[in-house]
Design a protein around this motif. Structure first.
Motif, PDB file in Angstrom:
ATOM      1  N   SER A  17       0.816  -1.212   0.000  1.00  0.00           N
ATOM      2  CA  SER A  17       0.000   0.000   0.000  1.00  0.00           C
ATOM      3  C   SER A  17       0.849   1.262   0.000  1.00  0.00           C
ATOM      4  O   SER A  17       0.343   2.347  -0.291  1.00  0.00           O
ATOM      5  CB  SER A  17      -0.934   0.003   1.210  1.00  0.00           C
ATOM      6  OG  SER A  17      -0.190   0.033   2.425  1.00  0.00           O
ATOM      7  N   ARG A  18       2.127   1.147   0.324  1.00  0.00           N
ATOM      8  CA  ARG A  18       3.020   2.305   0.376  1.00  0.00           C
ATOM      9  C   ARG A  18       3.701   2.579  -0.969  1.00  0.00           C
ATOM     10  O   ARG A  18       4.431   3.552  -1.102  1.00  0.00           O
ATOM     11  CB  ARG A  18       4.081   2.104   1.449  1.00  0.00           C
ATOM     12  CG  ARG A  18       3.521   1.789   2.836  1.00  0.00           C
ATOM     13  CD  ARG A  18       4.659   1.704   3.839  1.00  0.00           C
ATOM     14  NE  ARG A  18       4.169   1.347   5.150  1.00  0.00           N
ATOM     15  CZ  ARG A  18       4.335   0.159   5.727  1.00  0.00           C
ATOM     16  NH1 ARG A  18       5.000  -0.779   5.077  1.00  0.00           N
ATOM     17  NH2 ARG A  18       3.862  -0.096   6.918  1.00  0.00           N
ATOM     18  N   LEU A  19       3.478   1.700  -1.939  1.00  0.00           N
ATOM     19  CA  LEU A  19       4.154   1.801  -3.222  1.00  0.00           C
ATOM     20  C   LEU A  19       3.167   2.104  -4.336  1.00  0.00           C
ATOM     21  O   LEU A  19       1.957   2.113  -4.123  1.00  0.00           O
ATOM     22  CB  LEU A  19       4.894   0.490  -3.516  1.00  0.00           C
ATOM     23  CG  LEU A  19       5.966   0.095  -2.503  1.00  0.00           C
ATOM     24  CD1 LEU A  19       6.516  -1.294  -2.825  1.00  0.00           C
ATOM     25  CD2 LEU A  19       7.094   1.116  -2.472  1.00  0.00           C
ATOM     26  N   ALA A  20       3.701   2.375  -5.504  1.00  0.00           N
ATOM     27  CA  ALA A  20       2.873   2.649  -6.673  1.00  0.00           C
ATOM     28  C   ALA A  20       2.731   1.375  -7.496  1.00  0.00           C
ATOM     29  O   ALA A  20       3.729   0.846  -8.006  1.00  0.00           O
ATOM     30  CB  ALA A  20       3.505   3.754  -7.517  1.00  0.00           C
ATOM     31  N   GLU A  21       1.515   0.866  -7.601  1.00  0.00           N
ATOM     32  CA  GLU A  21       1.289  -0.330  -8.416  1.00  0.00           C
ATOM     33  C   GLU A  21       1.499   0.019  -9.886  1.00  0.00           C
ATOM     34  O   GLU A  21       0.956   0.994 -10.394  1.00  0.00           O
ATOM     35  CB  GLU A  21      -0.114  -0.865  -8.188  1.00  0.00           C
ATOM     36  CG  GLU A  21      -0.408  -2.130  -8.983  1.00  0.00           C
ATOM     37  CD  GLU A  21      -1.783  -2.716  -8.690  1.00  0.00           C
ATOM     38  OE1 GLU A  21      -2.331  -3.394  -9.581  1.00  0.00           O
ATOM     39  OE2 GLU A  21      -2.295  -2.489  -7.567  1.00  0.00           O
ATOM     40  N   TYR A  24       5.435  -3.308  -8.439  1.00  0.00           N
ATOM     41  CA  TYR A  24       5.372  -1.983  -7.825  1.00  0.00           C
ATOM     42  C   TYR A  24       6.665  -1.203  -8.046  1.00  0.00           C
ATOM     43  O   TYR A  24       7.754  -1.783  -8.132  1.00  0.00           O
ATOM     44  CB  TYR A  24       5.140  -2.104  -6.317  1.00  0.00           C
ATOM     45  CG  TYR A  24       3.852  -2.771  -5.935  1.00  0.00           C
ATOM     46  CD1 TYR A  24       2.708  -2.028  -5.642  1.00  0.00           C
ATOM     47  CD2 TYR A  24       3.768  -4.166  -5.864  1.00  0.00           C
ATOM     48  CE1 TYR A  24       1.521  -2.652  -5.282  1.00  0.00           C
ATOM     49  CE2 TYR A  24       2.580  -4.790  -5.516  1.00  0.00           C
ATOM     50  CZ  TYR A  24       1.460  -4.034  -5.225  1.00  0.00           C
ATOM     51  OH  TYR A  24       0.295  -4.651  -4.871  1.00  0.00           O
ATOM     52  N   ASP A  31       8.534   2.938  -6.932  1.00  0.00           N
ATOM     53  CA  ASP A  31       8.477   3.990  -5.930  1.00  0.00           C
ATOM     54  C   ASP A  31       7.172   4.765  -6.049  1.00  0.00           C
ATOM     55  O   ASP A  31       6.625   4.910  -7.147  1.00  0.00           O
ATOM     56  CB  ASP A  31       9.642   4.960  -6.118  1.00  0.00           C
ATOM     57  CG  ASP A  31      10.956   4.407  -5.603  1.00  0.00           C
ATOM     58  OD1 ASP A  31      11.024   4.069  -4.416  1.00  0.00           O
ATOM     59  OD2 ASP A  31      11.911   4.319  -6.396  1.00  0.00           O
ATOM     60  N   PRO A  32       6.679   5.303  -4.938  1.00  0.00           N
ATOM     61  CA  PRO A  32       5.518   6.204  -5.023  1.00  0.00           C
ATOM     62  C   PRO A  32       5.948   7.527  -5.656  1.00  0.00           C
ATOM     63  O   PRO A  32       7.024   7.617  -6.235  1.00  0.00           O
ATOM     64  CB  PRO A  32       5.103   6.368  -3.552  1.00  0.00           C
ATOM     65  CG  PRO A  32       6.366   6.123  -2.780  1.00  0.00           C
ATOM     66  CD  PRO A  32       7.127   5.084  -3.563  1.00  0.00           C
ATOM     67  N   ASP A  33       5.127   8.558  -5.538  1.00  0.00           N
ATOM     68  CA  ASP A  33       5.439   9.828  -6.188  1.00  0.00           C
ATOM     69  C   ASP A  33       6.809  10.363  -5.785  1.00  0.00           C
ATOM     70  O   ASP A  33       7.476  11.033  -6.565  1.00  0.00           O
ATOM     71  CB  ASP A  33       4.365  10.873  -5.867  1.00  0.00           C
ATOM     72  CG  ASP A  33       3.040  10.530  -6.518  1.00  0.00           C
ATOM     73  OD1 ASP A  33       3.048   9.758  -7.493  1.00  0.00           O
ATOM     74  OD2 ASP A  33       2.002  11.017  -6.041  1.00  0.00           O
TER      75      ASP A  33
END
Length: 215
Positions: free
Chosen positions: A149-153, A163, A165-167
């Motif tokens: 949930s902390r990453l960018a799918e 996945y 990195d997120p933004d």
């Protein structure tokens, strides 16, 4: 008949015995990794993805290659495969390396396929693009890890979801805490430019010709 036993000794201090089928010839040149790294990559495909489609198997292999060219992970493929960032027992990045089971392939058809795939994606002339678009993490769809949930799918391929990195890019300490779910996520460095489309191109452009095996 099996011949040519290659023993790989990764950082965890335990060898990977791998018998190479007699009809598989590992290239003596033209690879961007050592033979030991190639076999580590093949073993990871065998234990993590041999039941997947070829696209799914390439995707799992690409996560290992993507990590090797990211400064938050080891550069050596064997070290990537055997890494345990949290230091916890049975919390390896790729669970087959520390699940207490044999690391010797038993399905020889699948093992041949794993070796051929590893050769294909690590050749200097590799033209296989990354179906994960640079993903560094994945999990089987049969599990739902808290870190996801902390990453960018990025994409779902076969039985795995991938996945990135997120933004904002996770720093090395955050990545190290992914295994046990203790990472605190805050403002960090901007996302770097996308990597080149193949691992071979990265090796060629990264100023590390010594990594190209026996060229």
């Amino acid at each position: 008949m099996l011949v040519a036993v290659i023993a790989i000794a990764p950082t965890r201090g335990e060898a990977f015995p791998a018998e190479i089928p007699h009809d598989i010839v590992l290239p003596s040149e033209g690879l961007v990794v050592s033979r030991e790294e190639l076999v580590c990559l093949a073993l990871n495909d065998y234990f993590e993805a041999r039941g997947e489609s070829m696209r799914g198997r390439v995707a799992v292999a690409q996560v290992v290659l993507n990590r090797a060219r990211d400064g938050r992970f080891p550069r050596d493929l064997c070290k990537v495969v055997t890494q345990n960032l949290s230091g916890q027992k049975f919390a390896c990045q790729f669970s087959w390396t520390c699940d207490g089971r044999s690391d010797e392939p038993q399905d020889l058809v699948a093992w041949r396929q794993s070796l051929i795939l590893a050769i294909a994606v690590t050749r200097v002339t590799n033209g296989i693009s990354d179906p994960t678009e640079g993903a560094l993490w994945y999990h089987a769809d049969s599990v739902s890890p808290g870190w996801a949930s902390r990453l960018a799918e990025v994409v779902a391929i076969g039985g795995h979801t991938f996945y990135a990195d997120p933004d904002e890019r996770l720093d090395a300490d955050m990545v190290a805490a992914m295994d046990d779910g203790t990472a605190a996520f805050g403002q960090v460095a901007a996302v770097p430019a996308p990597p080149p489309p193949t691992f071979a191109e990265w090796v060629e452009t990264d100023g590390a010709p010594e990594q190209i095996a026996q060229r």
